[in-house]
Design a protein around this motif. Structure first.
Motif, PDB file in Angstrom:
ATOM      1  N   LYS A 258       0.833  -1.206   0.000  1.00 41.63           N
ATOM      2  CA  LYS A 258       0.000   0.000   0.000  1.00 41.63           C
ATOM      3  C   LYS A 258       0.866   1.255   0.000  1.00 41.63           C
ATOM      4  CE  LYS A 258      -3.853   2.105   2.537  1.00 41.63           C
ATOM      5  NZ  LYS A 258      -4.746   1.992   3.722  1.00 41.63           N
ATOM      6  N   LYS A 259       1.947   1.238   0.788  1.00 45.97           N
ATOM      7  CA  LYS A 259       2.838   2.393   0.840  1.00 45.97           C
ATOM      8  C   LYS A 259       3.528   2.604  -0.503  1.00 45.97           C
ATOM      9  CE  LYS A 259       6.830   4.340   3.277  1.00 45.97           C
ATOM     10  NZ  LYS A 259       7.771   4.210   4.415  1.00 45.97           N
TER      11      LYS A 259
ATOM     12  N   ALA B 281       2.485   1.830  -3.444  1.00 45.48           N
ATOM     13  CA  ALA B 281       1.540   2.291  -4.456  1.00 45.48           C
ATOM     14  C   ALA B 281       1.162   3.753  -4.296  1.00 45.48           C
ATOM     15  CB  ALA B 281       0.284   1.430  -4.409  1.00 45.48           C
ATOM     16  N   LYS B 282       1.387   4.322  -3.109  1.00 48.20           N
ATOM     17  CA  LYS B 282       0.979   5.697  -2.831  1.00 48.20           C
ATOM     18  C   LYS B 282       1.917   6.747  -3.414  1.00 48.20           C
ATOM     19  CE  LYS B 282      -1.928   5.458   1.297  1.00 48.20           C
ATOM     20  NZ  LYS B 282      -2.043   5.831   2.728  1.00 48.20           N
TER      21      LYS B 282
ATOM     22  N   GLU C 176       3.805   9.223  -5.823  1.00 48.44           N
ATOM     23  CA  GLU C 176       3.441   9.847  -7.101  1.00 48.44           C
ATOM     24  C   GLU C 176       4.569   9.602  -8.101  1.00 48.44           C
ATOM     25  OE1 GLU C 176       2.162  14.177  -9.014  1.00 48.44           O
ATOM     26  OE2 GLU C 176       3.391  14.111  -7.203  1.00 48.44           O
TER      27      GLU C 176
END
Length: 488
Positions: free
Chosen positions: A297-298, A300-301, A303
């Motif tokens: 999750k981290k 994928a965050k 930019e």
């Protein structure tokens, strides 16, 4: 002798491998492609040869340092040629502004198109020099391996002195009044895959490299840097395996103990250096349970930086209006970046960059120009995974600006963000890992050492000190020193 496995043979991985071999380590380098150098990839079309990847070379001493630390003569491996007027910038209405490291030439041009800028130019160079020197002394040679490295009082003071809260665009408006001059200088934000309207003024230091130290080209093509590094690495005993895709890293008791490959081989390791894009490779190669501080999750965050849509074209003609580097600017630069980062879409009126290395070395393309044509593109996402056919728009835009190419093309090849994602394992096809639009990503990139796996280190554009060929090469030097220090 300790075994180090380096995953990825980009400039960062090669730099780390050479440095560690020099320090007495037994080094094995595994590269999934059939060439070394990462995005610094040779391409042949007809009789023309191209460099895909870094076309603008700065900080040649960094590349030489990798070689000279071994006791070898850098000139035996790579030769750099300094370009005088290195980049020709065309405004939307056809005005020309040539970038040069010759201050008199710059002031002479500015006196005509931006008299205020001409007067301020010495002060501008003084400030970008200060920014660069601050970066060189406080950031470039620093390895971030733990939270404590970010909490140094000296680092905090230095951080406050490099204009972190001012955008690059606002910084340039302080010294110049002509919108085209500002636009041309704002393009330095794209060197880190970001927007000049939000990325920090700190990156004005790139102007120091181009406008003070100068821009270089590597004789024979910039891929000769990677070839020179490979030659030296093999001479030092580094075992290099190409066409060798890593599939997993085995972790036991918070230590990486081996690296497995697609062909069934397993390489024992005392230390692992990951030169692959860590935003992709770290989650792919290591079970999530073994990296609680870097969850899927981290990852994928983050930019992503901008990607690129590239056309390589062998021409049957030489265009006298083109220098080694030439840029045709958009009529609405801010909208171009809004399209890329906010809409995640291709710009309707793109800025177009052309590299023509045969301008400097005609042997690279005997029949005419060898044009590397690049347009900023959004990183891939589910709704734009398949790039639009942008090639015709590029040719049409250039023709409207007086550069008619289509009828003189002998051979061409298109490379899309999806291709970059697939070929180089790049995070959503991004050229520079994460963008530097957010202050946290600009200054606090993922650290050079895993927070969960004691002997796993990171080099390359997605870690500190950042993207660009000199920075990723420095990351290899820095990490090799950190590994050596940790094992003393």
């Amino acid at each position: 002798m300790k075994n180090v496995v380096v995953i990825g043979g980009g400039l960062g991985g090669l730099s780390a491998a050479i440095s560690l071999a020099t320090k007495g380590y037994h080094v094995t380098l595994l590269e999934k492609n059939n060439h070394l150098g990462g995005k610094l990839m040779p391409v042949q079309l007809g009789e023309a040869s191209f460099d895909f990847g870094p076309n603008t070379i700065t900080m040649p001493d960094v590349f030489k340092e990798v070689i000279s630390q071994t006791g070898e003569n850098p000139d035996s491996y790579v030769e750099f040629i300094k370009l005088n007027s290195h980049t020709r910038n065309f405004s939307p209405d056809g005005a020309v502004f040539d970038f040069s490291s010759d201050q008199e030439k710059m002031v002479e041009q500015l006196a005509t198109i931006d008299p205020v800028g001409a007067k301020n130019y010495p002060a501008y160079l003084e400030e970008v020099t200060r920014l660069y020197k601050m970066g060189e002394s406080q950031f470039f040679r620093r390895t971030f391996t733990s939270t404590g490295d970010y909490l140094s009082p000296g680092l905090g003071y230095s951080f406050s002195k490099v204009r972190p809260l001012q955008s690059l665009h606002r910084f340039h408006r302080k010294y110049f009044t002509n919108p085209f001059v500002i636009q041309a200088l704002d393009r330095y934000a794209t060197y880190i895959g970001s927007s000049p309207y939000v990325s920090p003024a700190t990156f004005g230091l790139i102007a120091y490299l181009e406008l003070v130290e100068g821009v270089y080209y590597t004789k024979g093509g910039n891929t000769k840097i990677a070839e020179g590094f490979e030659k030296l690495a093999r001479k030092l005993g580094v075992k290099i395996h190409t066409n060798c895709k890593v599939t997993s890293i085995e972790v036991k008791n918070k230590q990486a103990v081996s690296v497995s490959t697609e062909d069934g081989e397993k390489y024992p390791a005392d230390t692992v250096v990951m030169n692959a894009d860590l935003l992709v490779a770290y989650p792919e190669l290591i079970k999530e349970v073994d990296r609680p501080h870097f969850s899927d999750k981290k990852a994928a965050k983050f930019e992503p930086s901008i990607s690129a849509y590239v056309v390589l074209a062998e021409m049957n003609k030489r265009h006298t209006e083109l220098l080694h580097h030439t840029v045709y600017f958009s009529s609405d630069y801010k909208q171009e970046f809004n399209s890329l980062f906010q809409d995640k879409a291709y710009a309707n009126d793109p800025t177009i960059y052309l590299s023509n290395s045969s301008f400097t070395e005609k042997e690279k393309s005997p029949n005419g120009d060898n044009l590397f044509i690049l347009v900023n593109a959004p990183a891939t996402s589910p709704h734009n995974e398949n790039a639009i056919d942008y090639k015709e728009l590029i040719y049409e835009t250039l023709a409207k600006r007086g550069l008619s190419l289509k009828e003189n093309v002998l051979a061409e090849k298109v490379i899309t963000p999806k291709d970059i994602k697939t070929s180089f394992g790049a995070f959503r096809g991004a050229l520079y890992g994460m963008a530097s639009n957010r202050k946290t990503d600009a200054f606090f990139r993922p650290r050079n050492k895993s927070a969960d796996i004691a002997n796993l280190y990171f080099v390359g554009g997605s870690t500190h000190p950042g993207g660009g060929s000199p920075m990723v090469t420095l990351s290899g030097l820095n990490v090799a020193n950190a590994i050596s220090k940790a094992n003393k």
